[in-house]
Scaffold this motif. Structure first.
Motif, short mmCIF file in Angstrom:
data_model
loop_
_atom_site.label_atom_id
_atom_site.label_comp_id
_atom_site.label_asym_id
_atom_site.label_seq_id
_atom_site.Cartn_x
_atom_site.Cartn_y
_atom_site.Cartn_z
N LEU A 211 0.84 -1.21 0.00
CA LEU A 211 0.00 0.00 0.00
C LEU A 211 0.87 1.26 0.00
N VAL A 212 1.94 1.22 0.79
CA VAL A 212 2.85 2.37 0.83
C VAL A 212 3.58 2.50 -0.51
N ARG A 213 3.92 1.37 -1.13
CA ARG A 213 4.65 1.39 -2.40
C ARG A 213 3.89 2.18 -3.47
N VAL A 214 2.56 1.99 -3.50
CA VAL A 214 1.75 2.69 -4.51
C VAL A 214 1.18 4.00 -3.96
N GLN A 240 7.10 0.10 14.51
CA GLN A 240 7.75 1.41 14.41
C GLN A 240 8.35 1.61 13.01
N LEU A 241 8.94 0.55 12.48
CA LEU A 241 9.50 0.62 11.13
C LEU A 241 8.40 0.87 10.10
N ALA A 242 7.27 0.21 10.29
CA ALA A 242 6.14 0.39 9.38
C ALA A 242 5.62 1.83 9.43
N LEU A 246 6.03 5.39 6.07
CA LEU A 246 5.12 6.32 5.41
C LEU A 246 5.85 7.53 4.85
N ALA A 247 7.01 7.83 5.40
CA ALA A 247 7.76 9.03 4.98
C ALA A 247 8.67 8.75 3.79
N ILE A 253 16.87 5.76 -1.25
CA ILE A 253 18.25 5.26 -1.21
C ILE A 253 18.66 4.92 0.21
N CYS A 254 17.77 5.16 1.17
CA CYS A 254 18.05 4.80 2.57
C CYS A 254 18.03 3.28 2.69
N SER A 255 19.16 2.71 3.04
CA SER A 255 19.33 1.25 2.98
C SER A 255 18.31 0.50 3.84
N ARG A 256 17.99 1.04 5.02
CA ARG A 256 17.08 0.34 5.92
C ARG A 256 15.70 0.21 5.31
N TYR A 257 15.21 1.26 4.69
CA TYR A 257 13.86 1.24 4.13
C TYR A 257 13.84 0.72 2.69
N LYS A 258 14.98 0.82 2.03
CA LYS A 258 15.10 0.23 0.70
C LYS A 258 14.94 -1.28 0.78
#
Length: 400
Positions: A211-214, A240-242, A246-247, A253-258
């Motif tokens: 959902l966040v991807r789109v 917390q990661l989820a 949203l941001a 390019i942020c490795s953690r969220y990538k």
């Protein structure tokens, strides 16, 4: 039958725990589902009957008709319940019959006169067919597996339906759909809870990621509150990661969220589902074909098998592309007595085929060197160095 043969056969039976446990586990699950359904439906019927009785005005002229309508309605619901009970009974009968056939299959092994008897040959052929069908099912070759099972008449010794259901769910995950797997989690919630699996949470997390991807952020927030936030007491860091996700957009390019947006997570879900499915159904994590082959390869493996200059052409473990891969993590075989094997012919060197040493120090069997000399007018070529010698230069080697 000799005691050593009996121990070998008992060892074979010990490897077949999954053969008996799978239908037993299926029977237990079917019985529990049926029991829960009956208890739920019976309670609903009792409450419904009491509510209708309370509504009847026994002083009215239509009291009798109202009572008959209530009875007719309850009778219809009872008929539906009876049909479901009959379906459950038929399903349980299938698992009971399957368990009986499989136990008889194992009992036939323990009652064979000996390993040279025709009875053992027939049992081994059935076992080989079963192992091959199991491997085909795990690899997704369902039509071939079904044809072999039908031809060998071993339908009750293999779990085609179980693997078919698993394949359907895995295919759905490959299509990036969690619906089928979530339904499976719901149907097996108690078993998954018992093994402390977090598969359902991971599936919910992945649906949220999509959902966040789109960039459907409103739907994502609603989904987060409904399905992920209630699990914060166990999966606080993931929640917390989820929320922080949203941001970010999928091309961050942020490795953690990538890593969270990486499509490889779907394959991790497939692997987790496969492992959980095997665990709750008492299936082995790897095919029986691999287990059987590894049992034999463990008796052949030596340190030389992974040294290219010392590999034997007739040794299956030395085949680094097939059997060598299966044997890679196995321990080396423990041999009390060593033996010399000719690199040219792959035959054992002994008193009938003596080891012969060439001037460069390499040793080969007499028969292999004599055959080479006959083909090349008495000239011997060392396969390791390419150096040529005359047959008269070879000398007999003595081992201690």
């Amino acid at each position: 039958m000799a005691s050593s043969d009996v121990k070998k056969l008992e060892g074979l039976v010990a490897l077949e725990q999954a053969l008996v446990k799978v239908p037993l586990e299926q029977f237990r699950r079917a019985f529990k589902t049926s029991q829960k359904h009956v208890e739920k439906e019976w309670l609903a019927l009792a409450i419904s009957a009491q509510e209708h009785i309370n509504k009847i005005d026994f002083n009215s002229a239509t009291a009798k008709e109202d009572a008959l309508k209530i009875i007719d309605g309850l009778s219809a619901r009872f008929m539906v319940l009876k049909k479901k009970l009959q379906d459950s009974k038929d399903e349980e009968a299938v698992y009971t019959s399957r368990s009986r056939i499989r136990l008889q299959h194992l009992d036939d092994l323990l009652t064979v006169p000996g390993q040279e008897s025709p009875a053992f040959t027939r049992w081994s052929k059935t076992q080989l067919d079963r192992v091959l069908v199991d491997y085909m099912l795990r690899e997704g070759c369902f039509e071939t597996a079904q044809l072999l099972a039908d031809d060998a008449e071993i339908e009750q010794l293999v779990d085609v339906e179980l693997f078919a259901q698993s394949k359907m769910i895995e295919d759905a995950l490959k299509r990036k759909s969690c619906t089928e797997c979530l339904q499976w989690c719901k149907d097996n919630s108690s078993a998954l809870k018992k093994i402390k699996s977090n598969l359902e949470f991971n599936l919910r997390f992945q649906e949220y990621v999509e959902l966040v991807r789109v960039q459907k952020l409103t739907d994502a927030i609603t989904y987060l509150k409904k399905h992920l936030t209630p699990c914060a007491d166990v999966h606080l860091k993931e929640v917390q990661l989820a929320a922080a996700l949203l941001a970010f957009e999928s091309d961050t390019i942020c490795s953690r969220y990538k890593a969270v947006f990486d499509s490889a997570r779907w394959y991790a879900l497939i692997s987790q589902f496969r492992a959980n499915n095997c665990t709750i159904n008492s299936l082995t994590t790897q095919p029986m074909l691999h287990t059987s082959l590894q049992a034999g390869l463990a008796a052949l493996k030596t340190p030389m098998c992974y040294q290219p200059e010392n590999q034997n052409v007739n040794c299956p473990v030395c085949d680094s592309h097939v059997f060598g891969v299966l044997a890679e993590k196995l321990p080396n075989a423990h041999h009390v007595n060593s033996c010399l094997v000719c690199r040219i012919s792959g035959n054992i060197m002994n008193e009938d085929n003596a080891p012969m040493v060439l001037p460069n120090g390499y040793v080969y069997s007499r028969k292999a060197l004599e055959e080479m000399a006959e083909r090349h007018d008495g000239i011997l070529t060392c396969p390791r160095t390419g150096t040529q010698f005359h047959v008269s230069q070879m000398r007999k080697a003595f081992t201690i």
